[in-house]
Design a protein around this motif. Structure first.
Motif, PDB file in Angstrom:
ATOM      1  N   ALA A   1       0.830  -1.207   0.000  1.00 26.06           N
ATOM      2  CA  ALA A   1       0.000   0.000   0.000  1.00 26.06           C
ATOM      3  C   ALA A   1       0.866   1.260   0.000  1.00 26.06           C
ATOM      4  N   GLU A   2       1.918   1.264   0.804  1.00 23.94           N
ATOM      5  CA  GLU A   2       2.800   2.424   0.849  1.00 23.94           C
ATOM      6  C   GLU A   2       3.439   2.684  -0.510  1.00 23.94           C
ATOM      7  N   ALA A   3       3.650   1.627  -1.286  1.00 26.75           N
ATOM      8  CA  ALA A   3       4.327   1.766  -2.577  1.00 26.75           C
ATOM      9  C   ALA A   3       3.507   2.555  -3.592  1.00 26.75           C
ATOM     10  N   VAL A   4       2.192   2.688  -3.386  1.00 25.10           N
ATOM     11  CA  VAL A   4       1.377   3.415  -4.365  1.00 25.10           C
ATOM     12  C   VAL A   4       1.408   4.926  -4.116  1.00 25.10           C
ATOM     13  N   THR A   5       1.993   5.368  -3.000  1.00 26.65           N
ATOM     14  CA  THR A   5       1.940   6.787  -2.664  1.00 26.65           C
ATOM     15  C   THR A   5       3.110   7.565  -3.264  1.00 26.65           C
ATOM     16  N   TRP A   6       2.947   8.870  -3.295  1.00 25.57           N
ATOM     17  CA  TRP A   6       4.001   9.751  -3.749  1.00 25.57           C
ATOM     18  C   TRP A   6       5.072   9.867  -2.668  1.00 25.57           C
ATOM     19  N   PRO A   7       6.314  10.181  -3.052  1.00 33.68           N
ATOM     20  CA  PRO A   7       7.380  10.336  -2.055  1.00 33.68           C
ATOM     21  C   PRO A   7       7.024  11.381  -1.002  1.00 33.68           C
ATOM     22  N   GLY A   8       7.307  11.050   0.246  1.00 33.02           N
ATOM     23  CA  GLY A   8       7.067  11.983   1.338  1.00 33.02           C
ATOM     24  C   GLY A   8       5.655  11.998   1.880  1.00 33.02           C
ATOM     25  N   THR A   9       4.781  11.145   1.369  1.00 32.90           N
ATOM     26  CA  THR A   9       3.403  11.113   1.847  1.00 32.90           C
ATOM     27  C   THR A   9       3.348  10.685   3.314  1.00 32.90           C
ATOM     28  N   PRO A  10       2.650  11.435   4.170  1.00 27.37           N
ATOM     29  CA  PRO A  10       2.504  11.008   5.565  1.00 27.37           C
ATOM     30  C   PRO A  10       1.763   9.673   5.652  1.00 27.37           C
ATOM     31  N   ILE A  11       2.287   8.772   6.483  1.00 26.94           N
ATOM     32  CA  ILE A  11       1.679   7.465   6.707  1.00 26.94           C
ATOM     33  C   ILE A  11       1.207   7.400   8.149  1.00 26.94           C
ATOM     34  N   VAL A  12      -0.080   7.124   8.334  1.00 27.28           N
ATOM     35  CA  VAL A  12      -0.682   7.012   9.660  1.00 27.28           C
ATOM     36  C   VAL A  12      -1.024   5.550   9.901  1.00 27.28           C
ATOM     37  N   ARG A  13      -0.680   5.050  11.067  1.00 30.63           N
ATOM     38  CA  ARG A  13      -0.931   3.643  11.401  1.00 30.63           C
ATOM     39  C   ARG A  13      -1.918   3.598  12.559  1.00 30.63           C
ATOM     40  N   GLU A  14      -3.196   3.566  12.216  1.00 33.31           N
ATOM     41  CA  GLU A  14      -4.267   3.606  13.216  1.00 33.31           C
ATOM     42  C   GLU A  14      -5.419   2.713  12.782  1.00 33.31           C
ATOM     43  N   PRO A  15      -6.048   1.972  13.728  1.00 29.11           N
ATOM     44  CA  PRO A  15      -7.140   1.069  13.369  1.00 29.11           C
ATOM     45  C   PRO A  15      -8.527   1.710  13.377  1.00 29.11           C
ATOM     46  N   THR A  16      -8.664   2.923  13.910  1.00 26.96           N
ATOM     47  CA  THR A  16      -9.979   3.552  14.009  1.00 26.96           C
ATOM     48  C   THR A  16      -9.975   4.913  13.342  1.00 26.96           C
ATOM     49  N   LEU A  17     -11.166   5.395  12.988  1.00 32.47           N
ATOM     50  CA  LEU A  17     -11.264   6.727  12.397  1.00 32.47           C
ATOM     51  C   LEU A  17     -10.876   7.799  13.406  1.00 32.47           C
ATOM     52  N   ALA A  18     -11.270   7.610  14.662  1.00 37.93           N
ATOM     53  CA  ALA A  18     -10.910   8.588  15.692  1.00 37.93           C
ATOM     54  C   ALA A  18      -9.396   8.676  15.832  1.00 37.93           C
ATOM     55  N   GLY A  19      -8.736   7.516  15.838  1.00 37.50           N
ATOM     56  CA  GLY A  19      -7.282   7.504  15.937  1.00 37.50           C
ATOM     57  C   GLY A  19      -6.619   8.143  14.734  1.00 37.50           C
ATOM     58  N   ALA A  20      -7.180   7.903  13.537  1.00 35.10           N
ATOM     59  CA  ALA A  20      -6.619   8.493  12.325  1.00 35.10           C
ATOM     60  C   ALA A  20      -6.751  10.012  12.337  1.00 35.10           C
TER      61      ALA A  20
END
Length: 223
Positions: A71-90
């Motif tokens: 999934a990370e490979a489809v993003t543009w360089p420098g894209t912020p990556i958030v690792r959260e299981p819930t919408l509130a956490g995201a």
């Protein structure tokens, strides 16, 4: 390829984020002969390209589970990556990155018009949250996207611990949790691709969704 966060910062857009969710455990039904993982990634990439192309917005990716190199490979360089299981956490994680407003987008809306995300950002100028409902076969079925001003109000953060974009009555539940229903206005709805039958909703004449289009080549979009 342009560095997405750098471009957004240069445009003064660091306070607005649009993030696509990648939750691979929630698999879509796909036509025979198409690999489910390839289909998921094609839709994810197309949906990400929609948010990455927005002006004055920082694009991001939300992962659950946290380790998804494909999934990370489809993003543009420098894209912020958030690792959260819930919408509130995201939402909380995006606020920590500097977001004053954010939209979370389902990963299976490859042909989502950017204008609809723009409408959600405009809506949260006067409301704490706004939703784009998913058009299901028999009526509204979950959400395509959810926008919020950040930090989240307590009532919304609490509601989002148990509600996500796949919750069929998500909008009704969020409005029930709000002090008054008008605090969660509804923008124009759109469709998600969660079953093979949903492919009929794709418009071959509509620009975009190139990866999904290429994967579906040779497969009829309607039955």
């Amino acid at each position: 390829m342009t560095d997405a966060p750098a471009r957004a910062a240069a445009d003064g857009a660091s306070s607005r984020f649009a993030a696509v969710l990648s939750f691979p455990a929630r698999r879509a039904d796909v036509p025979p002969g198409i690999d489910p993982d390839e289909f998921r990634l094609a839709m994810l990439e197309d949906t990400y390209e929609v948010v990455a192309g927005l002006e004055l917005v920082t694009s991001a990716l939300v992962l659950d589970p946290p380790d998804q190199p494909d999934a990370e490979a489809v993003t543009w360089p420098g894209t912020p990556i958030v690792r959260e299981p819930t919408l509130a956490g995201a939402f909380a994680a995006l606020h920590a990155l500097g977001a004053g407003a954010a939209v979370l987008v389902a990963p299976d809306a490859p042909d989502l018009p950017p204008l609809l995300i723009g409408k959600l950002f405009r809506a949260v100028g006067s409301a704490p949250s706004a939703a784009c409902q998913a058009d299901g076969a028999t009526g509204p079925d979950g959400l395509v996207a959810l926008a919020a001003r950040l930090p989240l109000p307590q009532w919304l953060a609490a509601a989002l611990r148990d509600v996500d974009l796949d919750t069929p009555d998500a909008l009704a539940r969020l409005r029930a949790a709000a002090p008054r229903p008008g605090l969660v206005p509804q923008g124009p709805g759109w469709h998600r691709l969660r079953t093979a039958g949903d492919l009929r909703l794709l418009d071959p004449g509509l620009e975009g969704w190139e990866n999904t289009r290429a994967l579906l080549e040779g497969h009829p979009l309607s039955s």
